[in-house]
Enzyme design. Structure first.
Site, PDB file in Angstrom:
ATOM      1  N   LYS A 110       0.839  -1.202   0.000  1.00  0.00           N
ATOM      2  CA  LYS A 110       0.000   0.000   0.000  1.00  0.00           C
ATOM      3  C   LYS A 110       0.875   1.252   0.000  1.00  0.00           C
ATOM      4  O   LYS A 110       0.587   2.229  -0.696  1.00  0.00           O
ATOM      5  CB  LYS A 110      -0.952  -0.011   1.188  1.00  0.00           C
ATOM      6  CG  LYS A 110      -1.935  -1.180   1.061  1.00  0.00           C
ATOM      7  CD  LYS A 110      -3.276  -0.904   1.682  1.00  0.00           C
ATOM      8  CE  LYS A 110      -4.308  -1.891   1.196  1.00  0.00           C
ATOM      9  NZ  LYS A 110      -4.462  -3.077   2.019  1.00  0.00           N
ATOM     10  N   LYS A 131      -3.235 -11.447  -9.808  1.00  0.00           N
ATOM     11  CA  LYS A 131      -4.124 -11.893  -8.731  1.00  0.00           C
ATOM     12  C   LYS A 131      -5.452 -11.134  -8.795  1.00  0.00           C
ATOM     13  O   LYS A 131      -5.457  -9.917  -8.994  1.00  0.00           O
ATOM     14  CB  LYS A 131      -3.441 -11.605  -7.382  1.00  0.00           C
ATOM     15  CG  LYS A 131      -4.250 -12.059  -6.190  1.00  0.00           C
ATOM     16  CD  LYS A 131      -3.659 -11.534  -4.900  1.00  0.00           C
ATOM     17  CE  LYS A 131      -4.697 -10.725  -4.163  1.00  0.00           C
ATOM     18  NZ  LYS A 131      -4.336 -10.230  -2.870  1.00  0.00           N
ATOM     19  N   LYS A 190     -10.037  -6.466  -6.029  1.00  0.00           N
ATOM     20  CA  LYS A 190     -10.857  -5.286  -6.312  1.00  0.00           C
ATOM     21  C   LYS A 190      -9.966  -4.104  -6.688  1.00  0.00           C
ATOM     22  O   LYS A 190     -10.271  -3.342  -7.593  1.00  0.00           O
ATOM     23  CB  LYS A 190     -11.678  -4.946  -5.068  1.00  0.00           C
ATOM     24  CG  LYS A 190     -12.698  -3.859  -5.284  1.00  0.00           C
ATOM     25  CD  LYS A 190     -13.492  -3.635  -4.024  1.00  0.00           C
ATOM     26  CE  LYS A 190     -12.655  -3.055  -2.918  1.00  0.00           C
ATOM     27  NZ  LYS A 190     -12.734  -1.649  -2.652  1.00  0.00           N
TER      28      LYS A 190
HETATM   29  P1  TYM Z   1      -9.943 -10.122   2.334  1.00  0.00           P
HETATM   30  O1  TYM Z   1     -11.255  -9.557   2.722  1.00  0.00           O
HETATM   31  O2  TYM Z   1      -9.001  -9.299   1.556  1.00  0.00           O
HETATM   32  O3  TYM Z   1     -10.161 -11.437   1.492  1.00  0.00           O
HETATM   33  C1  TYM Z   1     -10.989 -12.485   1.958  1.00  0.00           C
HETATM   34  C2  TYM Z   1     -10.372 -13.823   1.611  1.00  0.00           C
HETATM   35  O4  TYM Z   1     -10.284 -13.967   0.194  1.00  0.00           O
HETATM   36  C3  TYM Z   1      -8.971 -14.381  -0.147  1.00  0.00           C
HETATM   37  N1  TYM Z   1      -8.635 -13.865  -1.497  1.00  0.00           N
HETATM   38  C4  TYM Z   1      -8.062 -14.599  -2.441  1.00  0.00           C
HETATM   39  N2  TYM Z   1      -7.662 -15.886  -2.474  1.00  0.00           N
HETATM   40  C5  TYM Z   1      -7.118 -16.362  -3.625  1.00  0.00           C
HETATM   41  N3  TYM Z   1      -6.970 -15.603  -4.752  1.00  0.00           N
HETATM   42  C6  TYM Z   1      -7.362 -14.309  -4.765  1.00  0.00           C
HETATM   43  N4  TYM Z   1      -7.231 -13.590  -5.888  1.00  0.00           N
HETATM   44  C7  TYM Z   1      -7.921 -13.748  -3.577  1.00  0.00           C
HETATM   45  N5  TYM Z   1      -8.402 -12.524  -3.246  1.00  0.00           N
HETATM   46  C8  TYM Z   1      -8.831 -12.612  -1.958  1.00  0.00           C
HETATM   47  C9  TYM Z   1      -8.087 -13.795   0.930  1.00  0.00           C
HETATM   48  O5  TYM Z   1      -6.864 -14.483   1.018  1.00  0.00           O
HETATM   49  C10 TYM Z   1      -8.949 -13.968   2.161  1.00  0.00           C
HETATM   50  O6  TYM Z   1      -8.790 -15.268   2.714  1.00  0.00           O
HETATM   51  N6  TYM Z   1      -7.227  -9.907   6.437  1.00  0.00           N
HETATM   52  C11 TYM Z   1      -8.332 -10.633   5.833  1.00  0.00           C
HETATM   53  C12 TYM Z   1      -9.610 -10.552   6.622  1.00  0.00           C
HETATM   54  C13 TYM Z   1      -9.479 -11.002   8.035  1.00  0.00           C
HETATM   55  C14 TYM Z   1      -9.209 -12.328   8.463  1.00  0.00           C
HETATM   56  C15 TYM Z   1      -9.178 -12.264   9.889  1.00  0.00           C
HETATM   57  C16 TYM Z   1      -9.022 -13.533   7.819  1.00  0.00           C
HETATM   58  C17 TYM Z   1      -9.573 -10.221   9.136  1.00  0.00           C
HETATM   59  N7  TYM Z   1      -9.415 -10.979  10.256  1.00  0.00           N
HETATM   60  C18 TYM Z   1      -8.956 -13.411  10.649  1.00  0.00           C
HETATM   61  C19 TYM Z   1      -8.770 -14.670   8.584  1.00  0.00           C
HETATM   62  C20 TYM Z   1      -8.753 -14.603   9.996  1.00  0.00           C
HETATM   63  C21 TYM Z   1      -8.553 -10.013   4.466  1.00  0.00           C
HETATM   64  O7  TYM Z   1      -8.204  -8.925   4.199  1.00  0.00           O
HETATM   65  O8  TYM Z   1      -9.229 -10.744   3.626  1.00  0.00           O
END
Ligand code: TYM
Length: 326
Positions: free
Chosen positions: A113, A193, A196
């Site tokens: 970021k 990848k 959004k």
């Molecule tokens: P977030 O909201 O960015 O994404 C949610 C989940 O989707 C997965 N993901 C992907 N996996 C494979 N290929 C992709 N292109 C792709 N884009 C998104 C992410 O790896 C994620 O598993 N930090 C986390 C949210 C969170 C969390 C937690 C997760 C907050 N607290 C505790 C697990 C445990 C996040 O930003 O996910």
């Protein structure tokens, strides 16, 4: 029973990356009957990047609908909002005092970021501490996530170890990531990848018109129709998410043989998506009419999660010497 826990930020509409990277594992672990699942919406986390209150509310509600439509079952899994369990932020504070700033500054997501020129707020830096609190609160065994969250899981383990060591307790269990090889990084329409922030998503619950537009925007080369094409092109890669090995091989053979255009292949991808998510799309429309049910699911889930969190936070406070008086 082992505990599985994960969350998704309501920072936008869910896409195939979220589904194949994470949500599908939530549902598969739930249906295996081997895990006690806790799945939440990380609304506090999304404040690090989303500043539009209406969008946050809408996205949050939409993700609950997505969870339920895709097969998370509130009778089997605990579905809740992070903000309904304020102990997460409380624990985050306790954990932040054993977390070196240097560790957080090494965060890939934080560094990415900054590299993009975003001027970071404190929330962005301490994001992994709140995530560690989410996970450690519930004695989580496994965390189903995509590969981009691997480092955050390592941080959660480091923070748990540091706390246990510093206060000479055995309070926090070390969680393991659950990352599937095939869907660790789901590619977007441009082969990078899916994300959004790259504008390369395919949103499984978008209108048919929008979905078609997204699929048709998959980036391909300009090989003429009659010529053979690379069987591992972006269209074939996305098709692989839905199609059986036989169907994938059929498509690859057609590409290699020539006289098979990308347009045709994209139509096959679109049809595969509509078929794969057909039932979920219908169920989602029905669920969207029943706001009371959604609120009830969140209420019950929040209550159950909070009871566990309250016990854990008491122990964490006791460990550090906070007495509390109420
Ligand atoms: P977030 O909201 O960015 O994404 C949610 C989940 O989707 C997965 N993901 C992907 N996996 C494979 N290929 C992709 N292109 C792709 N884009 C998104 C992410 O790896 C994620 O598993 N930090 C986390 C949210 C969170 C969390 C937690 C997760 C907050 N607290 C505790 C697990 C445990 C996040 O930003 O996910």
């Amino acid at each position: 029973m082992k505990r599985s826990l994960s969350g998704i930020q309501p920072s936008g509409i869910l896409h195939l990356g979220n589904y194949f990277g994470a949500m599908k594992q939530f549902i598969d672990t739930q249906n295996s009957g081997e895990y006690d699942g806790f799945y939440f919406i990380a609304d506090y986390h999304s404040l690090t990047s989303l500043t539009d209150p209406k969008a946050l509310k809408d996205n949050t509600y939409n993700i609950v609908l997505d969870y339920l439509a895709l097969g998370l079952d509130p009778k089997k899994s605990t579905i809740f909002l992070q903000s309904d369990v304020p102990e997460h932020t409380e624990l985050s504070w306790l954990l932040s005092n054993v977390t070196p700033v240097g560790l957080l500054e090494r965060g890939h997501s934080y560094k990415d970021k900054i590299a993009k020129g975003i001027s970071p707020n404190t929330g962005l830096l301490t994001y992994p501490v709140l995530m560690a609190a989410d996970i450690l609160m519930y004695d989580t065994d496994v965390v189903p996530v995509g590969k981009d969250q691997k480092q955050h899981l390592e941080f959660a383990r480091d923070i748990a170890m540091k706390f246990n060591q510093q206060y000479n307790v055995d309070l926090f269990k070390l969680p393991e990531p659950l990352i599937l090889d095939d869907s660790a990084i789901v590619p977007g329409t441009d082969g990078q990848k899916m994300s959004k922030s790259y504008g390369n998503t395919i949103n499984m619950f978008a209108s048919k018109k929008e979905l078609k537009k997204q699929v048709m925007s998959i980036v391909t080369d300009s090989t003429p129709l009659e010529d053979p094409k690379d069987p591992n092109n972006n269209v074939a890669k996305l098709y692989a998410l839905f199609a059986s090995i036989e169907k994938q091989n059929e498509m690859k053979e057609k590409f290699l043989a020539g006289n098979y255009g990308y347009g045709h292949a994209k139509t096959e991808v679109l049809n595969a998506i509509l078929e794969y998510f057909g039932e979920a799309r219908e169920r989602r429309e029905e669920l969207a009419k029943d706001t009371d049910y959604i609120n009830e699911v969140l209420y019950e889930g929040g209550k159950k999660a909070r009871a566990i969190a309250q016990e854990k936070i008491m122990k964490a406070k006791e460990a550090v010497g906070i007495i509390g008086n109420l």
